[in-house]
Motif scaffolding. Structure first.
Motif, PDB file in Angstrom:
ATOM      1  N   VAL A  83      -1.939  -5.604   6.132  1.00  0.00           N
ATOM      2  CA  VAL A  83      -2.855  -4.508   5.799  1.00  0.00           C
ATOM      3  C   VAL A  83      -2.594  -4.013   4.385  1.00  0.00           C
ATOM      4  O   VAL A  83      -3.520  -3.740   3.616  1.00  0.00           O
ATOM      5  CB  VAL A  83      -2.716  -3.357   6.817  1.00  0.00           C
ATOM      6  N   GLY A  84      -1.308  -3.897   4.021  1.00  0.00           N
ATOM      7  CA  GLY A  84      -0.968  -3.491   2.666  1.00  0.00           C
ATOM      8  C   GLY A  84      -1.470  -4.471   1.630  1.00  0.00           C
ATOM      9  O   GLY A  84      -1.963  -4.087   0.568  1.00  0.00           O
ATOM     10  N   MET A  85      -1.352  -5.767   1.924  1.00  0.00           N
ATOM     11  CA  MET A  85      -1.814  -6.822   1.020  1.00  0.00           C
ATOM     12  C   MET A  85      -3.334  -6.780   0.868  1.00  0.00           C
ATOM     13  O   MET A  85      -3.872  -6.733  -0.242  1.00  0.00           O
ATOM     14  CB  MET A  85      -1.376  -8.181   1.562  1.00  0.00           C
ATOM     15  N   PHE A  86      -4.040  -6.814   1.999  1.00  0.00           N
ATOM     16  CA  PHE A  86      -5.501  -6.840   1.957  1.00  0.00           C
ATOM     17  C   PHE A  86      -6.075  -5.550   1.365  1.00  0.00           C
ATOM     18  O   PHE A  86      -7.021  -5.575   0.575  1.00  0.00           O
ATOM     19  CB  PHE A  86      -6.063  -7.035   3.365  1.00  0.00           C
ATOM     20  N   GLY A  87      -5.499  -4.426   1.752  1.00  0.00           N
ATOM     21  CA  GLY A  87      -6.052  -3.138   1.342  1.00  0.00           C
ATOM     22  C   GLY A  87      -5.941  -2.862  -0.141  1.00  0.00           C
ATOM     23  O   GLY A  87      -6.760  -2.128  -0.706  1.00  0.00           O
ATOM     24  N   THR A  88      -4.943  -3.440  -0.800  1.00  0.00           N
ATOM     25  CA  THR A  88      -4.762  -3.189  -2.231  1.00  0.00           C
ATOM     26  C   THR A  88      -5.377  -4.287  -3.103  1.00  0.00           C
ATOM     27  O   THR A  88      -5.253  -4.246  -4.327  1.00  0.00           O
ATOM     28  CB  THR A  88      -3.259  -3.054  -2.576  1.00  0.00           C
ATOM     29  N   ASN A  89      -6.054  -5.248  -2.478  1.00  0.00           N
ATOM     30  CA  ASN A  89      -6.747  -6.284  -3.249  1.00  0.00           C
ATOM     31  C   ASN A  89      -8.062  -6.661  -2.576  1.00  0.00           C
ATOM     32  O   ASN A  89      -8.498  -7.813  -2.641  1.00  0.00           O
ATOM     33  CB  ASN A  89      -5.858  -7.529  -3.401  1.00  0.00           C
ATOM     34  N   ALA A  90      -8.708  -5.681  -1.959  1.00  0.00           N
ATOM     35  CA  ALA A  90      -9.879  -5.948  -1.119  1.00  0.00           C
ATOM     36  C   ALA A  90     -11.045  -6.546  -1.897  1.00  0.00           C
ATOM     37  O   ALA A  90     -11.725  -7.456  -1.407  1.00  0.00           O
ATOM     38  CB  ALA A  90     -10.313  -4.657  -0.414  1.00  0.00           C
ATOM     39  N   GLY A 147       5.816  -6.010  -4.417  1.00  0.00           N
ATOM     40  CA  GLY A 147       4.520  -5.991  -3.750  1.00  0.00           C
ATOM     41  C   GLY A 147       3.678  -7.219  -4.020  1.00  0.00           C
ATOM     42  O   GLY A 147       3.724  -7.808  -5.098  1.00  0.00           O
ATOM     43  N   SER A 148       2.855  -7.595  -3.042  1.00  0.00           N
ATOM     44  CA  SER A 148       2.061  -8.823  -3.139  1.00  0.00           C
ATOM     45  C   SER A 148       0.771  -8.650  -3.918  1.00  0.00           C
ATOM     46  O   SER A 148       0.033  -9.613  -4.120  1.00  0.00           O
ATOM     47  CB  SER A 148       1.740  -9.340  -1.726  1.00  0.00           C
ATOM     48  N   THR A 149       0.446  -7.435  -4.338  1.00  0.00           N
ATOM     49  CA  THR A 149      -0.671  -7.192  -5.248  1.00  0.00           C
ATOM     50  C   THR A 149      -0.140  -6.366  -6.409  1.00  0.00           C
ATOM     51  O   THR A 149       0.882  -5.686  -6.286  1.00  0.00           O
ATOM     52  CB  THR A 149      -1.824  -6.436  -4.559  1.00  0.00           C
ATOM     53  N   LYS A 150      -0.840  -6.420  -7.549  1.00  0.00           N
ATOM     54  CA  LYS A 150      -0.225  -5.844  -8.732  1.00  0.00           C
ATOM     55  C   LYS A 150      -1.048  -4.777  -9.452  1.00  0.00           C
ATOM     56  O   LYS A 150      -0.467  -3.880 -10.059  1.00  0.00           O
ATOM     57  CB  LYS A 150       0.120  -6.963  -9.737  1.00  0.00           C
ATOM     58  N   ASP A 192       0.815  -1.219   0.000  1.00  0.00           N
ATOM     59  CA  ASP A 192       0.000   0.000   0.000  1.00  0.00           C
ATOM     60  C   ASP A 192       0.847   1.268   0.000  1.00  0.00           C
ATOM     61  O   ASP A 192       0.332   2.355  -0.298  1.00  0.00           O
ATOM     62  CB  ASP A 192      -0.956   0.006   1.191  1.00  0.00           C
ATOM     63  N   ILE A 193       2.127   1.146   0.301  1.00  0.00           N
ATOM     64  CA  ILE A 193       3.011   2.317   0.310  1.00  0.00           C
ATOM     65  C   ILE A 193       3.564   2.608  -1.078  1.00  0.00           C
ATOM     66  O   ILE A 193       3.813   3.763  -1.446  1.00  0.00           O
ATOM     67  CB  ILE A 193       4.165   2.087   1.315  1.00  0.00           C
ATOM     68  N   ASN A 238      -0.667   0.187 -12.081  1.00  0.00           N
ATOM     69  CA  ASN A 238      -1.305   1.418 -12.557  1.00  0.00           C
ATOM     70  C   ASN A 238      -0.441   2.628 -12.231  1.00  0.00           C
ATOM     71  O   ASN A 238      -0.339   3.573 -13.028  1.00  0.00           O
ATOM     72  CB  ASN A 238      -2.685   1.578 -11.930  1.00  0.00           C
ATOM     73  N   ALA A 239       0.189   2.602 -11.057  1.00  0.00           N
ATOM     74  CA  ALA A 239       1.094   3.691 -10.677  1.00  0.00           C
ATOM     75  C   ALA A 239       2.387   3.645 -11.479  1.00  0.00           C
ATOM     76  O   ALA A 239       2.933   4.686 -11.860  1.00  0.00           O
ATOM     77  CB  ALA A 239       1.391   3.628  -9.181  1.00  0.00           C
ATOM     78  N   LEU A 240       2.877   2.450 -11.766  1.00  0.00           N
ATOM     79  CA  LEU A 240       4.082   2.313 -12.593  1.00  0.00           C
ATOM     80  C   LEU A 240       3.830   2.840 -14.007  1.00  0.00           C
ATOM     81  O   LEU A 240       4.748   3.371 -14.651  1.00  0.00           O
ATOM     82  CB  LEU A 240       4.523   0.854 -12.642  1.00  0.00           C
TER      83      LEU A 240
END
Length: 283
Positions: free
Chosen positions: A225-232, A89-92, A68-69, A97-99
């Motif tokens: 939290v970073g994992m779950f929050g970016t693939n909720a 990162g564990s989600t893509k 998430d960072i 999209n930011a990349l």
């Protein structure tokens, strides 16, 4: 080969630290930065990295911070044209999209090594973590043939196997293969905490089954939290599907012959999975 490239790793936790150890002596120069000065000192003193550096000086920049960072961190990077940026990162989808929005001339590939340990931090890093692991790579609007070649070389240099996949497909599949197991582990541990508060003997009876099922609940909360929050959205969908399967098995508790038939099919599928893909060490 990455011998001619300087590499800079942002974040020397479990994943970034293990990557640095795996790449030790393989690049032209290996530098890092981390919010913890003690970690940087330890990595430098032990020769894992050549020194503290900055993204602007590197040919390859690796972002090894919570998922998430990463999207918010990308626009702040000072990157020279031709630099390859890759994340762990564990989600893509959100990260890629930011990349996509990085300046033209900067190269970018989304990355996710399919490996890890329950405990995080540089103290748990190991140069063998990536050995034999599948390392997902996702194209972005900044992925060129040179970016693909360099990303694959980086992956192979740390002992992993590159696997190209679309960002959305990655997030859909890892919601089940990775994120849901973490969610289940935390939910089971939460239930056990409630029961143990009433009868502490619960944990005296717990053995391998409980330990294996709750192992992932040892993972640092910030990473989860970073994992779950970016693939909720994907995680919610697969959680709903799991509820359906739990309900079905619960209903079969009153019909043991049908329960046997159901479980027998599942057992065969799990054994086939092991035979085809092997059994990864649980740590």
């Amino acid at each position: 080969m990455i011998d001619s490239f300087s590499i800079h790793i942002i974040g020397l936790g479990l994943m970034g630290g293990s990557l640095a150890m795996a790449l030790r002596g393989k690049g032209q120069r290996l530098t890092a930065e981390d919010i913890n000065p003690a970690v940087l000192h330890q990595a430098t003193a032990s020769g894992v990295i050549d020194g503290i550096g900055e993204a602007h000086d590197a040919d390859i920049v690796v972002l090894a911070v919570p998922a998430d960072i990463i999207p918010d961190q990308l626009p702040t990077l000072d990157l020279k044209p031709g630099t390859l940026v890759i994340d762990l990162g564990s989600t893509k989808t959100r990260i890629c999209n930011a990349l996509d929005d990085l300046p033209e001339g900067v190269l970018a590939v989304g990355g996710h090594p399919m490996c890890g340990l329950a405990e995080n931090g540089y103290a748990n890093a190991t140069g063998k973590l990536y050995q034999g692991a599948r390392f997902v790579l996702c194209e972005t609007d900044r992925t060129t043939s040179e970016a693909r070649t360099r990303a694959e070389a980086l992956v192979q240099a740390c002992g992993a196997e590159p696997l190209w996949m679309e960002r959305e497909r990655h997030d859909h599949l890892t919601a089940l293969a990775s994120h849901l197991p973490h969610l289940l582990s935390f939910a089971l541990m939460s239930l056990a905490m409630e029961e143990a508060a009433q009868d502490a003997a619960l944990f005296e009876l717990a053995a391998g089954g409980f330990d294996g099922a709750t192992r992932l609940a040892r993972t640092d909360a910030a990473m989860i939290v970073g994992m779950f929050g970016t693939n909720a959205d994907e995680l919610r969908a697969v959680t709903e599907s799991l509820r359906d399967h739990l309900d079905r098995l619960e209903q079969l508790l009153d019909d043991l012959p049908r329960l046997y038939d159901e479980l027998d099919v599942i057992v065969a599928a799990r054994r086939s999975y092991t035979a085809q893909y092997g059994e990864r060490l649980i740590t």
